[in-house]
Write a protein that holds these residues in place. Structure first.
Motif, PDB file in Angstrom:
ATOM      1  N   SER A  23     -35.828 -17.081  -1.101  1.00 12.80           N
ATOM      2  CA  SER A  23     -36.127 -15.585  -0.807  1.00 12.80           C
ATOM      3  C   SER A  23     -37.434 -14.993  -1.632  1.00 12.80           C
ATOM      4  O   SER A  23     -37.821 -14.057  -1.309  1.00 12.80           O
ATOM      5  CB  SER A  23     -34.782 -14.768  -0.863  1.00 12.80           C
ATOM      6  N   PHE A  24     -37.874 -15.734  -2.506  1.00 11.26           N
ATOM      7  CA  PHE A  24     -39.037 -15.390  -3.322  1.00 11.26           C
ATOM      8  C   PHE A  24     -40.265 -15.839  -2.632  1.00 11.26           C
ATOM      9  O   PHE A  24     -41.253 -15.488  -3.074  1.00 11.26           O
ATOM     10  CB  PHE A  24     -38.853 -15.873  -4.901  1.00 11.26           C
ATOM     11  N   THR A  25     -39.985 -16.508  -1.654  1.00  8.16           N
ATOM     12  CA  THR A  25     -41.168 -16.968  -0.865  1.00  8.16           C
ATOM     13  C   THR A  25     -41.753 -15.888  -0.023  1.00  8.16           C
ATOM     14  O   THR A  25     -40.967 -15.304   0.808  1.00  8.16           O
ATOM     15  CB  THR A  25     -40.895 -18.167   0.124  1.00  8.16           C
ATOM     16  N   PRO A  26     -42.997 -15.573   0.175  1.00  9.96           N
ATOM     17  CA  PRO A  26     -43.405 -14.450   0.857  1.00  9.96           C
ATOM     18  C   PRO A  26     -43.143 -14.789   2.497  1.00  9.96           C
ATOM     19  O   PRO A  26     -43.083 -15.863   2.914  1.00  9.96           O
ATOM     20  CB  PRO A  26     -45.112 -14.483   1.017  1.00  9.96           C
ATOM     21  N   ASP A  27     -42.869 -13.912   2.977  1.00 13.68           N
ATOM     22  CA  ASP A  27     -42.114 -13.750   4.491  1.00 13.68           C
ATOM     23  C   ASP A  27     -41.046 -14.547   4.699  1.00 13.68           C
ATOM     24  O   ASP A  27     -40.812 -15.090   6.119  1.00 13.68           O
ATOM     25  CB  ASP A  27     -43.309 -14.313   5.461  1.00 13.68           C
ATOM     26  N   PHE A  28     -40.305 -15.076   3.892  1.00 15.80           N
ATOM     27  CA  PHE A  28     -38.946 -15.795   4.112  1.00 15.80           C
ATOM     28  C   PHE A  28     -38.059 -14.972   4.780  1.00 15.80           C
ATOM     29  O   PHE A  28     -37.765 -13.784   4.919  1.00 15.80           O
ATOM     30  CB  PHE A  28     -38.484 -16.175   2.856  1.00 15.80           C
ATOM     31  N   ALA A  29     -37.520 -15.640   5.965  1.00 18.47           N
ATOM     32  CA  ALA A  29     -36.477 -14.948   6.805  1.00 18.47           C
ATOM     33  C   ALA A  29     -35.450 -15.939   7.323  1.00 18.47           C
ATOM     34  O   ALA A  29     -35.886 -17.297   7.601  1.00 18.47           O
ATOM     35  CB  ALA A  29     -37.219 -14.297   8.076  1.00 18.47           C
ATOM     36  N   THR A  30     -34.559 -15.547   8.129  1.00 24.33           N
ATOM     37  CA  THR A  30     -33.712 -16.479   8.694  1.00 24.33           C
ATOM     38  C   THR A  30     -33.302 -15.966   9.969  1.00 24.33           C
ATOM     39  O   THR A  30     -33.582 -14.723  10.322  1.00 24.33           O
ATOM     40  CB  THR A  30     -31.986 -16.487   7.762  1.00 24.33           C
ATOM     41  N   PRO A  31     -32.631 -16.693  10.828  1.00 33.54           N
ATOM     42  CA  PRO A  31     -32.342 -16.343  12.229  1.00 33.54           C
ATOM     43  C   PRO A  31     -31.040 -15.139  12.059  1.00 33.54           C
ATOM     44  O   PRO A  31     -31.149 -14.478  13.026  1.00 33.54           O
ATOM     45  CB  PRO A  31     -31.669 -17.506  12.850  1.00 33.54           C
ATOM     46  N   TYR A  32     -30.511 -15.085  11.130  1.00 33.23           N
ATOM     47  CA  TYR A  32     -29.608 -14.088  10.861  1.00 33.23           C
ATOM     48  C   TYR A  32     -29.621 -12.713  10.069  1.00 33.23           C
ATOM     49  O   TYR A  32     -29.004 -11.879  10.203  1.00 33.23           O
ATOM     50  CB  TYR A  32     -28.248 -14.841  10.245  1.00 33.23           C
ATOM     51  N   ASP A  33     -31.147 -12.774   9.910  1.00 30.30           N
ATOM     52  CA  ASP A  33     -31.329 -11.315   9.181  1.00 30.30           C
ATOM     53  C   ASP A  33     -31.371 -10.160  10.275  1.00 30.30           C
ATOM     54  O   ASP A  33     -30.866  -8.947   9.579  1.00 30.30           O
ATOM     55  CB  ASP A  33     -33.089 -11.488   8.765  1.00 30.30           C
ATOM     56  N   GLU A  34     -31.469 -10.293  11.288  1.00 27.71           N
ATOM     57  CA  GLU A  34     -31.497  -9.194  12.359  1.00 27.71           C
ATOM     58  C   GLU A  34     -29.869  -8.673  12.409  1.00 27.71           C
ATOM     59  O   GLU A  34     -29.854  -7.350  12.331  1.00 27.71           O
ATOM     60  CB  GLU A  34     -31.826  -9.397  13.882  1.00 27.71           C
ATOM     61  N   LEU A  45     -33.924  -4.900   4.326  1.00 30.11           N
ATOM     62  CA  LEU A  45     -33.730  -6.434   3.800  1.00 30.11           C
ATOM     63  C   LEU A  45     -34.396  -6.372   2.459  1.00 30.11           C
ATOM     64  O   LEU A  45     -33.993  -6.929   1.375  1.00 30.11           O
ATOM     65  CB  LEU A  45     -34.040  -7.366   4.653  1.00 30.11           C
ATOM     66  N   ALA A  46     -35.712  -5.831   2.335  1.00 32.94           N
ATOM     67  CA  ALA A  46     -36.417  -5.941   1.020  1.00 32.94           C
ATOM     68  C   ALA A  46     -35.777  -5.349  -0.206  1.00 32.94           C
ATOM     69  O   ALA A  46     -36.119  -5.494  -1.175  1.00 32.94           O
ATOM     70  CB  ALA A  46     -37.781  -5.610   1.408  1.00 32.94           C
ATOM     71  N   LYS A  47     -34.900  -4.219   0.215  1.00 38.45           N
ATOM     72  CA  LYS A  47     -34.114  -3.607  -0.820  1.00 38.45           C
ATOM     73  C   LYS A  47     -32.927  -3.846  -1.264  1.00 38.45           C
ATOM     74  O   LYS A  47     -32.564  -3.599  -2.096  1.00 38.45           O
ATOM     75  CB  LYS A  47     -34.162  -1.964  -0.259  1.00 38.45           C
ATOM     76  N   ILE A  48     -32.388  -5.139  -0.603  1.00 38.19           N
ATOM     77  CA  ILE A  48     -31.072  -5.551  -0.935  1.00 38.19           C
ATOM     78  C   ILE A  48     -31.331  -6.572  -1.973  1.00 38.19           C
ATOM     79  O   ILE A  48     -32.654  -7.256  -2.106  1.00 38.19           O
ATOM     80  CB  ILE A  48     -30.588  -6.264   0.368  1.00 38.19           C
ATOM     81  N   ASN A  49     -30.514  -6.354  -2.824  1.00 37.70           N
ATOM     82  CA  ASN A  49     -30.527  -7.383  -4.176  1.00 37.70           C
ATOM     83  C   ASN A  49     -30.387  -8.836  -3.479  1.00 37.70           C
ATOM     84  O   ASN A  49     -29.803  -9.167  -2.705  1.00 37.70           O
ATOM     85  CB  ASN A  49     -29.252  -7.067  -4.764  1.00 37.70           C
ATOM     86  N   LYS A  50     -31.550  -9.637  -4.057  1.00 35.30           N
ATOM     87  CA  LYS A  50     -31.900 -10.983  -3.529  1.00 35.30           C
ATOM     88  C   LYS A  50     -30.561 -11.689  -3.450  1.00 35.30           C
ATOM     89  O   LYS A  50     -30.405 -12.702  -2.578  1.00 35.30           O
ATOM     90  CB  LYS A  50     -33.093 -11.617  -4.351  1.00 35.30           C
ATOM     91  N   LEU A  51     -29.852 -11.808  -4.531  1.00 37.84           N
ATOM     92  CA  LEU A  51     -28.594 -12.499  -4.562  1.00 37.84           C
ATOM     93  C   LEU A  51     -27.631 -12.095  -3.452  1.00 37.84           C
ATOM     94  O   LEU A  51     -26.908 -12.878  -2.730  1.00 37.84           O
ATOM     95  CB  LEU A  51     -27.625 -12.562  -5.818  1.00 37.84           C
ATOM     96  N   ASP A  52     -27.342 -10.743  -3.184  1.00 35.80           N
ATOM     97  CA  ASP A  52     -26.476 -10.257  -2.113  1.00 35.80           C
ATOM     98  C   ASP A  52     -26.924 -10.530  -0.798  1.00 35.80           C
ATOM     99  O   ASP A  52     -26.113 -11.177   0.034  1.00 35.80           O
ATOM    100  CB  ASP A  52     -26.534  -8.450  -2.185  1.00 35.80           C
TER     101      ASP A  52
END
Length: 108
Positions: A23-34, A45-52
């Motif tokens: 998640s620290f890689t720029p533009d990282f996304a998964t098919p489930y982000d939507e 998504l950018a505001k959610i705690n990275k661990l959460d």
């Protein structure tokens, strides 16, 4: 009863760690982000705690694409969030995954 030595629990933690690191890689996304975005529209998504977010990504994938009972997935995700996240991580993860599960059940 699950334990910290349960292989499935260890596998979920390893996957969360991998997604968290990615998640620290720029533009990282998964098919489930939507699905996560739809379940928590007030939280970009950018505001959610990275661990959460890592926990949500792993659990959402399991809910959508595995045979594991969704309640088991949610319980595991909440436990991981409580263990490694902030004080509010468990309830946040529980709420988002509950919303995702309701939306999935509505479409199935």
């Amino acid at each position: 009863m699950k334990t910290s030595s349960d292989p499935r629990h260890k596998a979920r933690i390893a996957k969360v760690q991998s997604i968290f690191a990615s998640s620290f890689t720029p533009d990282f996304a998964t098919p489930y982000d939507e699905a996560i975005h739809q379940a928590a529209p007030e939280w970009p998504l950018a505001k959610i705690n990275k661990l959460d977010l890592a926990v949500l990504r792993v659990a959402t994938e399991e809910i959508m694409a595995s045979d594991t009972p969704p309640k088991v997935v949610i319980d595991e995700a909440v436990e991981i969030a409580k263990t490694y996240g902030t004080e509010s991580s468990g309830s946040f993860v529980n709420g988002v995954l509950g919303t995702i599960l309701k939306a999935k059940e509505k479409h199935d």
